[in-house]
Motif scaffolding. Structure first.
Motif, PDB file in Angstrom:
ATOM      1  N   MET A  13      35.839  28.362  87.383  1.00  0.00           N
ATOM      2  CA  MET A  13      36.245  28.715  86.045  1.00  0.00           C
ATOM      3  C   MET A  13      37.765  28.659  85.979  1.00  0.00           C
ATOM      4  SD  MET A  13      35.448  32.093  83.744  1.00  0.00           S
ATOM      5  CE  MET A  13      36.593  33.252  84.401  1.00  0.00           C
ATOM      6  N   ARG A  14      38.262  28.233  84.845  1.00  0.00           N
ATOM      7  CA  ARG A  14      39.696  28.287  84.568  1.00  0.00           C
ATOM      8  C   ARG A  14      39.872  28.652  83.106  1.00  0.00           C
ATOM      9  NH1 ARG A  14      42.247  22.706  83.098  1.00  0.00           N
ATOM     10  NH2 ARG A  14      40.395  21.597  82.464  1.00  0.00           N
ATOM     11  N   LEU A  15      40.992  29.237  82.809  1.00  0.00           N
ATOM     12  CA  LEU A  15      41.291  29.698  81.460  1.00  0.00           C
ATOM     13  C   LEU A  15      42.470  28.897  80.920  1.00  0.00           C
ATOM     14  CD1 LEU A  15      40.865  31.842  79.196  1.00  0.00           C
ATOM     15  CD2 LEU A  15      42.551  33.226  80.395  1.00  0.00           C
ATOM     16  N   ILE A  16      42.310  28.388  79.715  1.00  0.00           N
ATOM     17  CA  ILE A  16      43.406  27.702  79.040  1.00  0.00           C
ATOM     18  C   ILE A  16      43.651  28.442  77.731  1.00  0.00           C
ATOM     19  CG2 ILE A  16      44.241  25.552  78.037  1.00  0.00           C
ATOM     20  CD1 ILE A  16      42.132  24.103  79.769  1.00  0.00           C
ATOM     21  N   VAL A  17      44.848  28.963  77.565  1.00  0.00           N
ATOM     22  CA  VAL A  17      45.232  29.633  76.324  1.00  0.00           C
ATOM     23  C   VAL A  17      46.002  28.618  75.505  1.00  0.00           C
ATOM     24  CG1 VAL A  17      46.545  31.511  75.290  1.00  0.00           C
ATOM     25  CG2 VAL A  17      45.342  31.873  77.465  1.00  0.00           C
ATOM     26  N   ILE A  18      45.463  28.270  74.337  1.00  0.00           N
ATOM     27  CA  ILE A  18      46.107  27.305  73.451  1.00  0.00           C
ATOM     28  C   ILE A  18      46.550  28.049  72.204  1.00  0.00           C
ATOM     29  CG2 ILE A  18      45.859  25.147  72.184  1.00  0.00           C
ATOM     30  CD1 ILE A  18      43.490  24.508  74.069  1.00  0.00           C
ATOM     31  N   ALA A  19      47.843  27.985  71.922  1.00  0.00           N
ATOM     32  CA  ALA A  19      48.391  28.699  70.768  1.00  0.00           C
ATOM     33  C   ALA A  19      49.089  27.719  69.847  1.00  0.00           C
ATOM     34  CB  ALA A  19      49.379  29.763  71.230  1.00  0.00           C
ATOM     35  N   VAL A  20      48.952  27.955  68.564  1.00  0.00           N
ATOM     36  CA  VAL A  20      49.694  27.177  67.574  1.00  0.00           C
ATOM     37  C   VAL A  20      50.977  27.935  67.295  1.00  0.00           C
ATOM     38  CG1 VAL A  20      49.697  26.234  65.244  1.00  0.00           C
ATOM     39  CG2 VAL A  20      47.586  26.231  66.602  1.00  0.00           C
ATOM     40  N   GLY A  21      52.104  27.325  67.624  1.00  0.00           N
ATOM     41  CA  GLY A  21      53.405  27.966  67.470  1.00  0.00           C
ATOM     42  C   GLY A  21      53.817  28.677  68.746  1.00  0.00           C
ATOM     43  N   LYS A  22      55.044  29.121  68.765  1.00  0.00           N
ATOM     44  CA  LYS A  22      55.595  29.813  69.933  1.00  0.00           C
ATOM     45  C   LYS A  22      55.680  31.311  69.658  1.00  0.00           C
ATOM     46  CE  LYS A  22      58.386  26.195  71.906  1.00  0.00           C
ATOM     47  NZ  LYS A  22      58.652  26.232  73.316  1.00  0.00           N
ATOM     48  N   ALA A  23      55.556  32.090  70.706  1.00  0.00           N
ATOM     49  CA  ALA A  23      55.759  33.534  70.605  1.00  0.00           C
ATOM     50  C   ALA A  23      57.265  33.764  70.609  1.00  0.00           C
ATOM     51  CB  ALA A  23      55.083  34.252  71.756  1.00  0.00           C
ATOM     52  N   LYS A  24      57.822  34.047  69.446  1.00  0.00           N
ATOM     53  CA  LYS A  24      59.276  34.149  69.311  1.00  0.00           C
ATOM     54  C   LYS A  24      59.816  35.549  69.577  1.00  0.00           C
ATOM     55  CE  LYS A  24      59.234  30.364  66.069  1.00  0.00           C
ATOM     56  NZ  LYS A  24      59.138  30.009  64.689  1.00  0.00           N
ATOM     57  N   GLU A  25      59.005  36.548  69.302  1.00  0.00           N
ATOM     58  CA  GLU A  25      59.460  37.923  69.517  1.00  0.00           C
ATOM     59  C   GLU A  25      59.505  38.205  71.016  1.00  0.00           C
ATOM     60  OE1 GLU A  25      57.386  40.935  67.324  1.00  0.00           O
ATOM     61  OE2 GLU A  25      56.884  39.500  65.753  1.00  0.00           O
ATOM     62  N   PRO A  26      60.639  38.679  71.528  1.00  0.00           N
ATOM     63  CA  PRO A  26      60.754  38.931  72.969  1.00  0.00           C
ATOM     64  C   PRO A  26      59.686  39.882  73.512  1.00  0.00           C
ATOM     65  CG  PRO A  26      62.913  39.019  71.939  1.00  0.00           C
ATOM     66  CD  PRO A  26      61.904  38.911  70.831  1.00  0.00           C
ATOM     67  N   ALA A  27      59.341  40.911  72.760  1.00  0.00           N
ATOM     68  CA  ALA A  27      58.334  41.869  73.233  1.00  0.00           C
ATOM     69  C   ALA A  27      56.964  41.197  73.347  1.00  0.00           C
ATOM     70  CB  ALA A  27      58.259  43.067  72.292  1.00  0.00           C
ATOM     71  N   LEU A  28      56.612  40.362  72.390  1.00  0.00           N
ATOM     72  CA  LEU A  28      55.335  39.649  72.437  1.00  0.00           C
ATOM     73  C   LEU A  28      55.320  38.658  73.593  1.00  0.00           C
ATOM     74  CD1 LEU A  28      52.565  38.938  71.337  1.00  0.00           C
ATOM     75  CD2 LEU A  28      53.695  37.380  69.719  1.00  0.00           C
ATOM     76  N   ARG A  29      56.411  37.924  73.788  1.00  0.00           N
ATOM     77  CA  ARG A  29      56.494  36.965  74.890  1.00  0.00           C
ATOM     78  C   ARG A  29      56.353  37.681  76.232  1.00  0.00           C
ATOM     79  NH1 ARG A  29      54.981  32.274  75.335  1.00  0.00           N
ATOM     80  NH2 ARG A  29      53.990  33.148  77.136  1.00  0.00           N
ATOM     81  N   GLU A  30      56.977  38.855  76.354  1.00  0.00           N
ATOM     82  CA  GLU A  30      56.881  39.641  77.581  1.00  0.00           C
ATOM     83  C   GLU A  30      55.440  40.087  77.823  1.00  0.00           C
ATOM     84  OE1 GLU A  30      58.568  43.867  79.319  1.00  0.00           O
ATOM     85  OE2 GLU A  30      59.755  42.817  77.809  1.00  0.00           O
ATOM     86  N   TRP A  31      54.771  40.538  76.766  1.00  0.00           N
ATOM     87  CA  TRP A  31      53.377  40.961  76.878  1.00  0.00           C
ATOM     88  C   TRP A  31      52.493  39.788  77.300  1.00  0.00           C
ATOM     89  CZ3 TRP A  31      48.785  39.602  74.604  1.00  0.00           C
ATOM     90  CH2 TRP A  31      47.709  40.466  74.828  1.00  0.00           C
ATOM     91  N   LEU A  32      52.689  38.639  76.672  1.00  0.00           N
ATOM     92  CA  LEU A  32      51.899  37.461  77.007  1.00  0.00           C
ATOM     93  C   LEU A  32      52.118  37.028  78.455  1.00  0.00           C
ATOM     94  CD1 LEU A  32      52.385  35.397  73.738  1.00  0.00           C
ATOM     95  CD2 LEU A  32      50.262  36.451  74.530  1.00  0.00           C
ATOM     96  N   ASP A  33      53.365  37.009  78.891  1.00  0.00           N
ATOM     97  CA  ASP A  33      53.672  36.629  80.271  1.00  0.00           C
ATOM     98  C   ASP A  33      53.016  37.585  81.261  1.00  0.00           C
ATOM     99  OD1 ASP A  33      55.139  34.444  79.408  1.00  0.00           O
ATOM    100  OD2 ASP A  33      57.076  35.467  79.587  1.00  0.00           O
ATOM    101  N   ASP A  34      53.043  38.878  80.954  1.00  0.00           N
ATOM    102  CA  ASP A  34      52.407  39.874  81.813  1.00  0.00           C
ATOM    103  C   ASP A  34      50.893  39.657  81.851  1.00  0.00           C
ATOM    104  OD1 ASP A  34      52.430  42.447  83.383  1.00  0.00           O
ATOM    105  OD2 ASP A  34      51.196  43.066  81.664  1.00  0.00           O
TER     106      ASP A  34
END
Length: 79
Positions: A1-22
């Motif tokens: 199994m592998r997971l691919i997260v596909i998003a339309v647009g970029k996570a611009k808010e630093p807090a959201l980007r940090e949460w996503l990276d974590d």
């Protein structure tokens, strides 16, 4: 199994980007995981379809939660 997260647009808010990276780092400890960010525009649907492998089990999430929703029991059966 592998997971691919596909998003339309970029996570611009630093807090959201940090949460996503974590989140992605935690998932990667268990399964291979990749992230694809697509540019929003008139060809986004084609790009989205092209990014999804043909054999993939697909789960689409909508930012406002207004898309058709399935119940928990139904979701468990599908997974």
């Amino acid at each position: 199994m592998r997971l691919i997260v596909i998003a339309v647009g970029k996570a611009k808010e630093p807090a959201l980007r940090e949460w996503l990276d974590d989140y992605l780092a935690r998932i990667r400890a268990h399964v291979p995981c990749s992230e694809i960010e697509l540019r929003d525009g008139k060809h986004v649907e084609q790009a989205l379809r092209a990014a999804i492998p043909p054999e993939a089990y697909t789960v689409a999430l909508e930012v406002f939660g207004t898309a058709d929703q399935i119940g928990r029991a139904s979701c468990r059966e599908r997974v």
